[in-house]
Design a protein around this motif. Sequence first.
Motif, PDB file in Angstrom:
ATOM      1  N   ILE A  19       0.852  -1.185   0.000  1.00  0.00           N
ATOM      2  CA  ILE A  19       0.000   0.000   0.000  1.00  0.00           C
ATOM      3  C   ILE A  19       0.884   1.230   0.000  1.00  0.00           C
ATOM      4  O   ILE A  19       2.098   1.147   0.183  1.00  0.00           O
ATOM      5  CB  ILE A  19      -0.940   0.028   1.218  1.00  0.00           C
ATOM      6  CG1 ILE A  19      -0.126  -0.053   2.519  1.00  0.00           C
ATOM      7  CG2 ILE A  19      -1.954  -1.107   1.161  1.00  0.00           C
ATOM      8  CD1 ILE A  19      -0.961   0.107   3.761  1.00  0.00           C
ATOM      9  N   GLY A  20       0.289   2.385  -0.202  1.00  0.00           N
ATOM     10  CA  GLY A  20       1.034   3.629  -0.226  1.00  0.00           C
ATOM     11  C   GLY A  20       1.068   4.282   1.138  1.00  0.00           C
ATOM     12  O   GLY A  20       0.177   4.080   1.962  1.00  0.00           O
ATOM     13  N   ARG A  21       2.077   5.096   1.381  1.00  0.00           N
ATOM     14  CA  ARG A  21       2.159   5.832   2.645  1.00  0.00           C
ATOM     15  C   ARG A  21       1.333   7.114   2.601  1.00  0.00           C
ATOM     16  O   ARG A  21       0.762   7.532   3.608  1.00  0.00           O
ATOM     17  CB  ARG A  21       3.629   6.140   2.967  1.00  0.00           C
ATOM     18  CG  ARG A  21       3.856   7.122   4.104  1.00  0.00           C
ATOM     19  CD  ARG A  21       3.233   6.662   5.413  1.00  0.00           C
ATOM     20  NE  ARG A  21       3.447   7.653   6.465  1.00  0.00           N
ATOM     21  CZ  ARG A  21       2.714   8.738   6.642  1.00  0.00           C
ATOM     22  NH1 ARG A  21       1.694   9.000   5.832  1.00  0.00           N
ATOM     23  NH2 ARG A  21       2.988   9.574   7.629  1.00  0.00           N
ATOM     24  N   PHE A  22       1.271   7.761   1.429  1.00  0.00           N
ATOM     25  CA  PHE A  22       0.599   9.042   1.329  1.00  0.00           C
ATOM     26  C   PHE A  22      -0.641   8.948   0.435  1.00  0.00           C
ATOM     27  O   PHE A  22      -0.730   8.078  -0.445  1.00  0.00           O
ATOM     28  CB  PHE A  22       1.552  10.106   0.773  1.00  0.00           C
ATOM     29  CG  PHE A  22       2.758  10.325   1.641  1.00  0.00           C
ATOM     30  CD1 PHE A  22       2.666  11.066   2.802  1.00  0.00           C
ATOM     31  CD2 PHE A  22       3.984   9.769   1.303  1.00  0.00           C
ATOM     32  CE1 PHE A  22       3.778  11.264   3.620  1.00  0.00           C
ATOM     33  CE2 PHE A  22       5.102   9.965   2.100  1.00  0.00           C
ATOM     34  CZ  PHE A  22       4.991  10.719   3.265  1.00  0.00           C
ATOM     35  N   ALA A  23      -1.572   9.857   0.665  1.00  0.00           N
ATOM     36  CA  ALA A  23      -2.804   9.896  -0.127  1.00  0.00           C
ATOM     37  C   ALA A  23      -2.555  10.591  -1.467  1.00  0.00           C
ATOM     38  O   ALA A  23      -1.701  11.476  -1.570  1.00  0.00           O
ATOM     39  CB  ALA A  23      -3.892  10.635   0.642  1.00  0.00           C
ATOM     40  N   GLU A  24      -3.319  10.200  -2.464  1.00  0.00           N
ATOM     41  CA  GLU A  24      -3.359  10.929  -3.727  1.00  0.00           C
ATOM     42  C   GLU A  24      -4.488  11.929  -3.639  1.00  0.00           C
ATOM     43  O   GLU A  24      -5.619  11.578  -3.295  1.00  0.00           O
ATOM     44  CB  GLU A  24      -3.576   9.960  -4.888  1.00  0.00           C
ATOM     45  CG  GLU A  24      -2.502   8.898  -4.952  1.00  0.00           C
ATOM     46  CD  GLU A  24      -2.078   8.593  -6.379  1.00  0.00           C
ATOM     47  OE1 GLU A  24      -2.686   9.154  -7.304  1.00  0.00           O
ATOM     48  OE2 GLU A  24      -1.162   7.799  -6.527  1.00  0.00           O
ATOM     49  N   ILE A  25      -4.210  13.205  -3.949  1.00  0.00           N
ATOM     50  CA  ILE A  25      -5.152  14.279  -3.708  1.00  0.00           C
ATOM     51  C   ILE A  25      -5.852  14.694  -4.999  1.00  0.00           C
ATOM     52  O   ILE A  25      -5.208  14.975  -6.015  1.00  0.00           O
ATOM     53  CB  ILE A  25      -4.451  15.505  -3.080  1.00  0.00           C
ATOM     54  CG1 ILE A  25      -3.705  15.092  -1.797  1.00  0.00           C
ATOM     55  CG2 ILE A  25      -5.465  16.604  -2.795  1.00  0.00           C
ATOM     56  CD1 ILE A  25      -4.585  14.513  -0.722  1.00  0.00           C
ATOM     57  N   ASP A  26      -7.174  14.736  -4.937  1.00  0.00           N
ATOM     58  CA  ASP A  26      -8.021  15.259  -6.001  1.00  0.00           C
ATOM     59  C   ASP A  26      -8.296  16.725  -5.674  1.00  0.00           C
ATOM     60  O   ASP A  26      -8.978  17.030  -4.695  1.00  0.00           O
ATOM     61  CB  ASP A  26      -9.322  14.452  -6.065  1.00  0.00           C
ATOM     62  CG  ASP A  26     -10.318  14.994  -7.074  1.00  0.00           C
ATOM     63  OD1 ASP A  26      -9.992  15.974  -7.788  1.00  0.00           O
ATOM     64  OD2 ASP A  26     -11.448  14.467  -7.141  1.00  0.00           O
ATOM     65  N   GLU A  27      -7.757  17.628  -6.484  1.00  0.00           N
ATOM     66  CA  GLU A  27      -7.810  19.055  -6.178  1.00  0.00           C
ATOM     67  C   GLU A  27      -9.179  19.642  -6.552  1.00  0.00           C
ATOM     68  O   GLU A  27      -9.313  20.384  -7.520  1.00  0.00           O
ATOM     69  CB  GLU A  27      -6.683  19.794  -6.905  1.00  0.00           C
ATOM     70  CG  GLU A  27      -5.287  19.274  -6.622  1.00  0.00           C
ATOM     71  CD  GLU A  27      -4.805  19.603  -5.216  1.00  0.00           C
ATOM     72  OE1 GLU A  27      -5.517  20.300  -4.477  1.00  0.00           O
ATOM     73  OE2 GLU A  27      -3.700  19.148  -4.854  1.00  0.00           O
ATOM     74  N   ASP A  28     -10.196  19.327  -5.757  1.00  0.00           N
ATOM     75  CA  ASP A  28     -11.540  19.852  -6.028  1.00  0.00           C
ATOM     76  C   ASP A  28     -11.764  21.222  -5.414  1.00  0.00           C
ATOM     77  O   ASP A  28     -12.767  21.882  -5.706  1.00  0.00           O
ATOM     78  CB  ASP A  28     -12.614  18.865  -5.553  1.00  0.00           C
ATOM     79  CG  ASP A  28     -12.615  18.676  -4.041  1.00  0.00           C
ATOM     80  OD1 ASP A  28     -11.523  18.735  -3.444  1.00  0.00           O
ATOM     81  OD2 ASP A  28     -13.701  18.474  -3.479  1.00  0.00           O
ATOM     82  N   GLU A  29     -10.845  21.677  -4.550  1.00  0.00           N
ATOM     83  CA  GLU A  29     -10.857  23.036  -4.037  1.00  0.00           C
ATOM     84  C   GLU A  29      -9.446  23.385  -3.588  1.00  0.00           C
ATOM     85  O   GLU A  29      -8.558  22.535  -3.533  1.00  0.00           O
ATOM     86  CB  GLU A  29     -11.870  23.207  -2.899  1.00  0.00           C
ATOM     87  CG  GLU A  29     -11.536  22.501  -1.615  1.00  0.00           C
ATOM     88  CD  GLU A  29     -12.597  22.759  -0.527  1.00  0.00           C
ATOM     89  OE1 GLU A  29     -13.796  22.817  -0.870  1.00  0.00           O
ATOM     90  OE2 GLU A  29     -12.209  22.883   0.649  1.00  0.00           O
ATOM     91  N   ALA A  30      -9.229  24.642  -3.274  1.00  0.00           N
ATOM     92  CA  ALA A  30      -7.895  25.096  -2.877  1.00  0.00           C
ATOM     93  C   ALA A  30      -7.536  24.564  -1.490  1.00  0.00           C
ATOM     94  O   ALA A  30      -8.403  24.442  -0.618  1.00  0.00           O
ATOM     95  CB  ALA A  30      -7.838  26.613  -2.875  1.00  0.00           C
ATOM     96  N   PRO A  31      -6.267  24.259  -1.258  1.00  0.00           N
ATOM     97  CA  PRO A  31      -5.861  23.800   0.080  1.00  0.00           C
ATOM     98  C   PRO A  31      -5.891  24.934   1.092  1.00  0.00           C
ATOM     99  O   PRO A  31      -5.449  26.043   0.804  1.00  0.00           O
ATOM    100  CB  PRO A  31      -4.434  23.292  -0.140  1.00  0.00           C
ATOM    101  CG  PRO A  31      -3.933  24.048  -1.319  1.00  0.00           C
ATOM    102  CD  PRO A  31      -5.135  24.275  -2.199  1.00  0.00           C
ATOM    103  N   LYS A  32      -6.409  24.626   2.283  1.00  0.00           N
ATOM    104  CA  LYS A  32      -6.354  25.604   3.369  1.00  0.00           C
ATOM    105  C   LYS A  32      -4.938  25.676   3.918  1.00  0.00           C
ATOM    106  O   LYS A  32      -4.408  26.759   4.155  1.00  0.00           O
ATOM    107  CB  LYS A  32      -7.344  25.212   4.469  1.00  0.00           C
ATOM    108  CG  LYS A  32      -7.417  26.216   5.603  1.00  0.00           C
ATOM    109  CD  LYS A  32      -8.482  25.834   6.626  1.00  0.00           C
ATOM    110  CE  LYS A  32      -8.558  26.879   7.742  1.00  0.00           C
ATOM    111  NZ  LYS A  32      -9.585  26.510   8.764  1.00  0.00           N
ATOM    112  N   HIS A  33      -4.347  24.513   4.150  1.00  0.00           N
ATOM    113  CA  HIS A  33      -2.946  24.404   4.555  1.00  0.00           C
ATOM    114  C   HIS A  33      -2.343  23.255   3.759  1.00  0.00           C
ATOM    115  O   HIS A  33      -3.050  22.317   3.368  1.00  0.00           O
ATOM    116  CB  HIS A  33      -2.813  24.119   6.057  1.00  0.00           C
ATOM    117  CG  HIS A  33      -3.602  25.048   6.932  1.00  0.00           C
ATOM    118  ND1 HIS A  33      -3.330  26.397   7.026  1.00  0.00           N
ATOM    119  CD2 HIS A  33      -4.664  24.825   7.748  1.00  0.00           C
ATOM    120  CE1 HIS A  33      -4.174  26.956   7.857  1.00  0.00           C
ATOM    121  NE2 HIS A  33      -5.001  26.032   8.311  1.00  0.00           N
ATOM    122  N   LEU A  34      -1.038  23.311   3.541  1.00  0.00           N
ATOM    123  CA  LEU A  34      -0.382  22.263   2.780  1.00  0.00           C
ATOM    124  C   LEU A  34      -0.102  21.041   3.639  1.00  0.00           C
ATOM    125  O   LEU A  34       0.193  21.153   4.832  1.00  0.00           O
ATOM    126  CB  LEU A  34       0.933  22.777   2.192  1.00  0.00           C
ATOM    127  CG  LEU A  34       0.835  23.898   1.162  1.00  0.00           C
ATOM    128  CD1 LEU A  34       2.225  24.249   0.649  1.00  0.00           C
ATOM    129  CD2 LEU A  34      -0.091  23.530   0.005  1.00  0.00           C
TER     130      LEU A  34
END
Length: 230
Positions: A203-218
């Motif tokens: 499995i992966g350690r990190f999530a894959e992000i779907d950019e459906d809105e702007a990040p509040k924090h990175l």
Amino acid sequence: MKRSTVNQIMAEADDFIRSFGFLLPPFAYFSPEEMRARRTDIQAIVDARLGWDITDFGAGNFDEMGLFLFTVRNGDPEHLKAGGGMCYAEKIMIARKDQLTPMHRHIVKAEDIINRGGATLALKLFNSLDNGDIDHDSDVTVHCDGIPRTQKAGDILRLSPGESVTLLQGNWHSFWGDGGDVLIGEVSTVNDDLTDNIFAKPIGRFAEIDEDEAPKHLLVSDYDKWLMPG
């Protein structure tokens, strides 16, 4: 994971953490724009990968398999090799009720896992065989707040608020909140999430992000994309 979901988890986690009197450091609340503007000032934060870390381990179902983490401080692997300097790390984490952090071990890192508050923290533990695989037969002995505790391979260790367990290199472990959400502290040797997590299943350690809105924090996994030149 959708970025909107990540943003929501951040807000919920911040409230949960604050409810126990623990406050995140000021850089936790920097916007992506502020981090870019202060890129030189925050070099040590970026290098140590301090900050928000929300993962579904690539499985796409955070509620069932996932973990919230925030790396508060982290040393330098080169210091650890040299035996001097900043050789330690600290995280604050949240394991939700019945939310699994999958079975894994570390090659370098030793860690204390501490129930800082909430429900019971449940951990399934195994030793390693000489080749690093899970030992399904031998009894597991760990120290809980300095006192040795021995249990059969695969049995569940349950920690109430205030209790902790020391996990050494090679201790296979998975964990979850038992009966409710748990605030978890982790104090360890230098943390390297890029190379020092060995999972029992691919499995992966990190999530894959779907950019459906702007990040509040990175997220720490955003730094290479959002903060690196070019």
